[in-house]
Enzyme design. Structure first.
Site, short mmCIF file in Angstrom:
data_model
loop_
_atom_site.label_atom_id
_atom_site.label_comp_id
_atom_site.label_asym_id
_atom_site.label_seq_id
_atom_site.Cartn_x
_atom_site.Cartn_y
_atom_site.Cartn_z
N ARG A 120 6.88 -4.08 9.93
CA ARG A 120 6.80 -2.75 10.70
C ARG A 120 6.03 -2.82 11.86
O ARG A 120 5.08 -3.83 11.73
CB ARG A 120 6.20 -1.77 9.61
CG ARG A 120 6.94 -1.10 8.44
CD ARG A 120 6.34 -0.34 7.83
NE ARG A 120 7.10 0.12 6.48
CZ ARG A 120 6.96 -0.80 5.50
NH1 ARG A 120 6.46 -1.76 5.32
NH2 ARG A 120 7.87 -0.30 4.33
N LEU A 161 11.81 1.12 12.10
CA LEU A 161 13.06 1.40 11.13
C LEU A 161 13.29 2.76 11.28
O LEU A 161 14.20 3.48 10.54
CB LEU A 161 13.09 0.90 9.93
CG LEU A 161 13.08 -0.60 9.79
CD1 LEU A 161 13.02 -1.14 8.39
CD2 LEU A 161 14.43 -1.20 10.43
N GLY A 215 5.73 0.77 -9.78
CA GLY A 215 5.27 -0.08 -10.81
C GLY A 215 4.61 -1.38 -10.17
O GLY A 215 4.83 -1.68 -9.03
N HIS A 216 3.92 -2.02 -11.03
CA HIS A 216 3.36 -3.34 -10.61
C HIS A 216 3.56 -4.52 -11.76
O HIS A 216 4.06 -4.26 -12.75
CB HIS A 216 1.76 -3.54 -10.50
CG HIS A 216 1.50 -2.62 -8.93
ND1 HIS A 216 1.76 -3.20 -7.98
CD2 HIS A 216 1.02 -1.41 -8.92
CE1 HIS A 216 1.60 -2.26 -6.98
NE2 HIS A 216 1.04 -1.17 -7.40
N ILE A 238 2.02 -5.80 -14.11
CA ILE A 238 1.64 -5.26 -15.53
C ILE A 238 2.67 -4.63 -16.50
O ILE A 238 2.74 -4.73 -17.41
CB ILE A 238 0.16 -4.91 -15.56
CG1 ILE A 238 -0.29 -4.90 -17.14
CG2 ILE A 238 0.10 -3.43 -14.84
CD1 ILE A 238 -1.79 -4.42 -17.00
N ASN A 239 3.09 -3.59 -15.59
CA ASN A 239 4.22 -2.59 -15.93
C ASN A 239 5.43 -3.45 -16.35
O ASN A 239 6.14 -3.30 -17.46
CB ASN A 239 4.47 -1.57 -14.97
CG ASN A 239 2.97 -0.98 -14.57
OD1 ASN A 239 2.79 -0.98 -13.30
ND2 ASN A 239 2.39 -0.22 -15.28
N TYR A 240 5.73 -4.39 -15.42
CA TYR A 240 7.23 -5.03 -15.49
C TYR A 240 7.08 -6.29 -16.60
O TYR A 240 8.00 -6.03 -17.44
CB TYR A 240 7.54 -5.72 -14.54
CG TYR A 240 7.55 -4.89 -13.06
CD1 TYR A 240 8.15 -3.39 -13.41
CD2 TYR A 240 7.20 -5.35 -11.75
CE1 TYR A 240 8.00 -2.75 -11.96
CE2 TYR A 240 6.89 -4.75 -10.69
CZ TYR A 240 7.31 -3.01 -10.85
OH TYR A 240 7.35 -2.43 -9.60
N ASP A 246 5.63 -10.82 -11.04
CA ASP A 246 5.85 -10.78 -9.48
C ASP A 246 6.25 -12.17 -8.91
O ASP A 246 7.31 -12.09 -8.04
CB ASP A 246 4.36 -10.77 -8.90
CG ASP A 246 3.96 -9.18 -8.81
OD1 ASP A 246 4.98 -8.52 -9.25
OD2 ASP A 246 2.92 -8.95 -8.25
#
Length: 381
Positions: free
Chosen positions: A36, A56, A120-121, A123-125, A151
């Site tokens: 960006r 974009l 999510g991050h 830890i969530n996954y 990650d």
């Protein structure tokens, strides 16, 4: 290099996608990061990449990406499902114009399912994969392993594997395909052994009470007298006997290795022994032996360890920092990580567009309308 000649467009993101793009670049792909328009990027894994800054929100900016995708081999995007489609950059749109395109989608929960649009991050996954339930000490809450498992292992690395598989398949079919790389699924897949090995007695107890999760006396870390640690992994009988010998522990004075109920007592014995010397002193005892004992090193210490220096586990990057080297090692077409500094946002907007068929007038017009951002390009890369 193995991926020389592969052209990748990486839509800028955080952590997993930049890591995936860095892997591809390390092994020879030409990676163009689509940023960006902004002053700075938080991407610290951009070695070997070039940056083009595109707005974009402008139709003409979207058209720039669409045009670049016509000749790209891979598009890597980390957005929530539907974002690319809303811009007219979804796989159906782009693969109509380039049916050889590998369209890689790297997300937390995947493209479909009830959670697909949720934030999510790592830890969530990891939690959703089932793996987090197995990580941690006995009697304590589950412990997230920093943000490595989802990650980077289940996300960026797994996505790079998917892209490589799709590129290989394209050599037979001549066609591209969508790579749906979800970090929940990637983390779960990495944990296959944890699930399939439950039938062979490795996980009979609660979290933190088993052989490989710090429950065992012979698979844990122990503090040394100087506040550092040694890692012990003496699972097999012959390695365990060597551990006892080098610790100068009489086998008769310690509970039997596989006496689960007495593991805490054995740990206390080991802990007292390790606490009697410094880490360096224990390294002199254990280095080169089969006791499966190694020092717990900081990243700075790891970079300077004799073994890691001998095999090139770390290298000095273009900014003078010691950083992990690409892996695995290929004998004929090894990775060759770029020694250039991290690119500035939009640093290569002009050169990338000119190389891809845009005229100087096109570039000037796009810049004047805010569709792209130009930055002074450096010759000292």
């Amino acid at each position: 290099m193995a991926l020389r000649g592969v052209k990748v467009l990486e839509m800028a993101g955080l952590a997993p996608a930049p890591f995936c793009g860095m892997i591809l670049a390390d092994f020879g792909a030409t990676v163009i990061r689509v940023d960006r328009p902004q002053d700075h990027s938080l991407d610290t894994m951009a070695r070997g990449k070039r940056s083009i800054a595109v707005n974009l929100k402008e139709k003409s900016g979207v058209d720039v990406v669409r045009r670049l995708c016509k000749t790209a081999d891979v598009l890597l995007e980390p957005y929530r499902p539907g974002v690319m489609e809303k811009m007219g950059l979804g796989p159906k749109d782009l693969m109509k114009e380039n049916d050889r395109l590998i369209y890689a989608r790297l997300t937390g929960f995947g493209q479909t399912g009830p959670f697909s649009s949720m934030a999510g991050h790592d830890i969530n996954y990891v939690a959703m994969s089932g793996m987090l339930s197995m990580l941690g000490r006995h009697g304590e809450k589950p412990t997230a392993p920093i943000n490595l498992l989802a990650d980077f292992a289940g996300g960026g690395m797994t996505c790079a594997l998917g892209i490589s598989l799709a590129l290989f398949e394209r050599t037979r079919s001549g066609k591209g395909q969508v790579v749906d790389s979800a970090m929940v699924q990637g983390a779960a897949y990495l944990g296959t052994f944890l699930k399939t090995s439950q039938s062979i007695g490795l996980w009979p107890g609660e979290r933190g009470c088993n052989v490989l999760d710090t429950g065992a006396s012979f698979y844990d870390t122990f503090a040394t007298s100087d506040g550092k640690y040694m890692a012990v992994g003496a699972i097999e009988g012959q390695f365990y006997r060597e551990l006892l010998r080098l610790l100068e522990i009489d086998p008769e004075s310690v509970p039997p290795q596989m006496s689960l109920d007495e593991w805490p007592q054995a740990k206390d014995i080991f802990a007292k022994k390790f606490a009697s010397r410094t880490q360096a002193e224990w390294c002199k005892v254990f280095d080169g032996t089969d006791a499966c004992v190694t020092p717990v090193l900081s990243m700075e210490e790891a970079a300077e360890h004799p073994h890691n220096k001998a095999v090139g586990t770390y290298f000095t990057d273009g900014e003078g920092e010691r950083t992990p080297a690409p892996a695995p090692l290929l004998s004929r077409s090894p990775a060759n990580p770029a020694l250039s500094r991290q690119p500035m946002v939009g640093e290569h907007s002009c050169s990338v567009l000119l190389e891809n068929g845009f005229s100087e007038e096109d570039v000037a017009r796009l810049a004047s309308t805010g569709a792209i951002m130009l930055r002074q390009e450096s010759s000292k890369l």
